[in-house]
Design a protein around this motif. Sequence first.
Motif, PDB file in Angstrom:
ATOM      1  N   ASN A  97       0.844  -1.192   0.000  1.00  0.00           N
ATOM      2  CA  ASN A  97       0.000   0.000   0.000  1.00  0.00           C
ATOM      3  C   ASN A  97       0.883   1.246   0.000  1.00  0.00           C
ATOM      4  O   ASN A  97       1.619   1.494   0.961  1.00  0.00           O
ATOM      5  CB  ASN A  97      -0.912  -0.013   1.228  1.00  0.00           C
ATOM      6  CG  ASN A  97      -1.936   1.110   1.219  1.00  0.00           C
ATOM      7  OD1 ASN A  97      -1.990   1.909   0.299  1.00  0.00           O
ATOM      8  ND2 ASN A  97      -2.762   1.165   2.256  1.00  0.00           N
ATOM      9  N   PHE A  98       0.807   2.003  -1.061  1.00  0.00           N
ATOM     10  CA  PHE A  98       1.562   3.255  -1.161  1.00  0.00           C
ATOM     11  C   PHE A  98       0.702   4.358  -0.559  1.00  0.00           C
ATOM     12  O   PHE A  98      -0.088   5.009  -1.243  1.00  0.00           O
ATOM     13  CB  PHE A  98       1.891   3.551  -2.615  1.00  0.00           C
ATOM     14  CG  PHE A  98       2.880   4.670  -2.811  1.00  0.00           C
ATOM     15  CD1 PHE A  98       3.974   4.815  -1.971  1.00  0.00           C
ATOM     16  CD2 PHE A  98       2.733   5.566  -3.860  1.00  0.00           C
ATOM     17  CE1 PHE A  98       4.899   5.842  -2.160  1.00  0.00           C
ATOM     18  CE2 PHE A  98       3.641   6.594  -4.062  1.00  0.00           C
ATOM     19  CZ  PHE A  98       4.728   6.725  -3.214  1.00  0.00           C
ATOM     20  N   SER A  99       0.834   4.564   0.746  1.00  0.00           N
ATOM     21  CA  SER A  99      -0.027   5.504   1.476  1.00  0.00           C
ATOM     22  C   SER A  99       0.633   6.874   1.559  1.00  0.00           C
ATOM     23  O   SER A  99       1.799   7.006   1.921  1.00  0.00           O
ATOM     24  CB  SER A  99      -0.319   4.972   2.877  1.00  0.00           C
ATOM     25  OG  SER A  99       0.870   4.567   3.534  1.00  0.00           O
ATOM     26  N   LEU A 100      -0.162   7.915   1.226  1.00  0.00           N
ATOM     27  CA  LEU A 100       0.339   9.280   1.138  1.00  0.00           C
ATOM     28  C   LEU A 100      -0.510  10.228   1.967  1.00  0.00           C
ATOM     29  O   LEU A 100      -1.705  10.004   2.161  1.00  0.00           O
ATOM     30  CB  LEU A 100       0.311   9.758  -0.323  1.00  0.00           C
ATOM     31  CG  LEU A 100       1.053   8.926  -1.358  1.00  0.00           C
ATOM     32  CD1 LEU A 100       0.656   9.370  -2.759  1.00  0.00           C
ATOM     33  CD2 LEU A 100       2.549   9.059  -1.167  1.00  0.00           C
ATOM     34  N   ALA A 101       0.100  11.312   2.411  1.00  0.00           N
ATOM     35  CA  ALA A 101      -0.611  12.367   3.143  1.00  0.00           C
ATOM     36  C   ALA A 101      -0.196  13.716   2.585  1.00  0.00           C
ATOM     37  O   ALA A 101       0.924  13.896   2.095  1.00  0.00           O
ATOM     38  CB  ALA A 101      -0.293  12.303   4.632  1.00  0.00           C
ATOM     39  N   ALA A 102      -1.116  14.680   2.642  1.00  0.00           N
ATOM     40  CA  ALA A 102      -0.814  16.063   2.254  1.00  0.00           C
ATOM     41  C   ALA A 102      -1.801  16.979   2.968  1.00  0.00           C
ATOM     42  O   ALA A 102      -2.857  16.536   3.427  1.00  0.00           O
ATOM     43  CB  ALA A 102      -0.902  16.246   0.740  1.00  0.00           C
ATOM     44  N   HIS A 103      -1.442  18.247   3.050  1.00  0.00           N
ATOM     45  CA  HIS A 103      -2.313  19.220   3.711  1.00  0.00           C
ATOM     46  C   HIS A 103      -3.564  19.480   2.878  1.00  0.00           C
ATOM     47  O   HIS A 103      -3.535  19.433   1.640  1.00  0.00           O
ATOM     48  CB  HIS A 103      -1.582  20.544   3.919  1.00  0.00           C
ATOM     49  CG  HIS A 103      -0.591  20.511   5.042  1.00  0.00           C
ATOM     50  ND1 HIS A 103      -0.925  20.131   6.320  1.00  0.00           N
ATOM     51  CD2 HIS A 103       0.737  20.837   5.068  1.00  0.00           C
ATOM     52  CE1 HIS A 103       0.152  20.221   7.104  1.00  0.00           C
ATOM     53  NE2 HIS A 103       1.168  20.639   6.363  1.00  0.00           N
ATOM     54  N   ARG A 104      -4.649  19.784   3.589  1.00  0.00           N
ATOM     55  CA  ARG A 104      -5.881  20.153   2.904  1.00  0.00           C
ATOM     56  C   ARG A 104      -6.065  21.670   2.884  1.00  0.00           C
ATOM     57  O   ARG A 104      -6.742  22.210   2.004  1.00  0.00           O
ATOM     58  CB  ARG A 104      -7.079  19.491   3.590  1.00  0.00           C
ATOM     59  CG  ARG A 104      -8.319  19.514   2.706  1.00  0.00           C
ATOM     60  CD  ARG A 104      -9.416  18.658   3.234  1.00  0.00           C
ATOM     61  NE  ARG A 104     -10.513  18.558   2.286  1.00  0.00           N
ATOM     62  CZ  ARG A 104     -11.676  17.983   2.558  1.00  0.00           C
ATOM     63  NH1 ARG A 104     -11.886  17.431   3.751  1.00  0.00           N
ATOM     64  NH2 ARG A 104     -12.618  17.939   1.652  1.00  0.00           N
ATOM     65  N   ASP A 105      -5.490  22.370   3.842  1.00  0.00           N
ATOM     66  CA  ASP A 105      -5.572  23.832   3.906  1.00  0.00           C
ATOM     67  C   ASP A 105      -4.222  24.378   4.322  1.00  0.00           C
ATOM     68  O   ASP A 105      -3.602  23.885   5.260  1.00  0.00           O
ATOM     69  CB  ASP A 105      -6.647  24.280   4.899  1.00  0.00           C
ATOM     70  CG  ASP A 105      -8.039  23.901   4.438  1.00  0.00           C
ATOM     71  OD1 ASP A 105      -8.520  24.497   3.478  1.00  0.00           O
ATOM     72  OD2 ASP A 105      -8.618  22.986   5.048  1.00  0.00           O
ATOM     73  N   GLY A 106      -3.778  25.427   3.650  1.00  0.00           N
ATOM     74  CA  GLY A 106      -2.495  26.036   3.965  1.00  0.00           C
ATOM     75  C   GLY A 106      -1.333  25.176   3.517  1.00  0.00           C
ATOM     76  O   GLY A 106      -1.482  23.991   3.198  1.00  0.00           O
ATOM     77  N   HIS A 107      -0.161  25.775   3.443  1.00  0.00           N
ATOM     78  CA  HIS A 107       1.074  25.063   3.101  1.00  0.00           C
ATOM     79  C   HIS A 107       0.934  24.283   1.797  1.00  0.00           C
ATOM     80  O   HIS A 107       1.357  23.138   1.682  1.00  0.00           O
ATOM     81  CB  HIS A 107       1.492  24.143   4.242  1.00  0.00           C
ATOM     82  CG  HIS A 107       1.717  24.845   5.539  1.00  0.00           C
ATOM     83  ND1 HIS A 107       2.828  25.633   5.791  1.00  0.00           N
ATOM     84  CD2 HIS A 107       0.953  24.919   6.661  1.00  0.00           C
ATOM     85  CE1 HIS A 107       2.751  26.144   7.005  1.00  0.00           C
ATOM     86  NE2 HIS A 107       1.630  25.734   7.556  1.00  0.00           N
ATOM     87  N   GLY A 108       0.334  24.916   0.812  1.00  0.00           N
ATOM     88  CA  GLY A 108       0.172  24.286  -0.485  1.00  0.00           C
ATOM     89  C   GLY A 108      -1.180  23.659  -0.707  1.00  0.00           C
ATOM     90  O   GLY A 108      -1.673  23.589  -1.824  1.00  0.00           O
ATOM     91  N   ALA A 109      -1.802  23.160   0.378  1.00  0.00           N
ATOM     92  CA  ALA A 109      -3.158  22.575   0.319  1.00  0.00           C
ATOM     93  C   ALA A 109      -3.308  21.632  -0.871  1.00  0.00           C
ATOM     94  O   ALA A 109      -4.273  21.727  -1.630  1.00  0.00           O
ATOM     95  CB  ALA A 109      -4.205  23.686   0.273  1.00  0.00           C
TER      96      ALA A 109
END
Length: 250
Positions: free
Chosen positions: A142-154
């Motif tokens: 499983n190639f699991s990823l996270a990223a911001h939803r608001d701010g810092h590029g969102a």
Amino acid sequence: MSVVDQGDDARTASAPGPGHRRGRRGRIAAVVSVLGELLITTGVLLGLFVVYSLWWTNVLANREAERDSAEVRENWAQDGPGGAAEDRTYDAGEGVGFLHVPSMGGEVLIKKGTDTDELNKGVAGYYTEPVKAVPPWKGEGNFSLAAHRDGHGAKFHDIHRMEKGDPVVVETEDTWYVYKVYEILPKTSKYNVEVLAGVPEVSGRDEPGRYITLTTCTPILTSDYRYIVWGELVRTEKVDAERTPPAEIR
């Protein structure tokens, strides 16, 4: 013998005059004015904080991500045909590829790690803990990823626009990995690590495969819960000399 009406004199002495009332109203008006100015100042400061959090951090993060993305592509160009070895390891902070999700728009640089400092750079990070992600070039997992939803590029701001059947493409130096979304979990506990499992059974899968999981905060402007999207690999394409994208993202 004159008689003095002491009652009238007492009432006259104790009753406030017009000047006294005007002074009292003036003091109240001054207090109200000061409170109003404080409220306005507080509102301005809060507004500036919101602008900083939701706009300026995006500007800074996008600048850094664009610079890092350009460096990754420059390195790929220098490597020439054939690209990197499949067993290559990457240091934290080094770009490993790009995520393309048409329903969210644009491309997102992928780096190793999901620490806040890393995600603040306007990238998607792949998990090294509490459950270690398996990059697609490593085979099943499983190639699991996270990223911001608001701010810092969102970068995952529009994750709610994704639907089942949507394409998700991971671009590496020498291969395009094409996934298709098969399940979405709009809300779950931020402590629910089962969504990151090598075989994400919570998504309805119970057999080893090559999965991708996108995670971000929800609701918007909070970090109380997590929004999850799962995809499954449907095919791979070798990168040609022109880096022609697969049909799903042209």
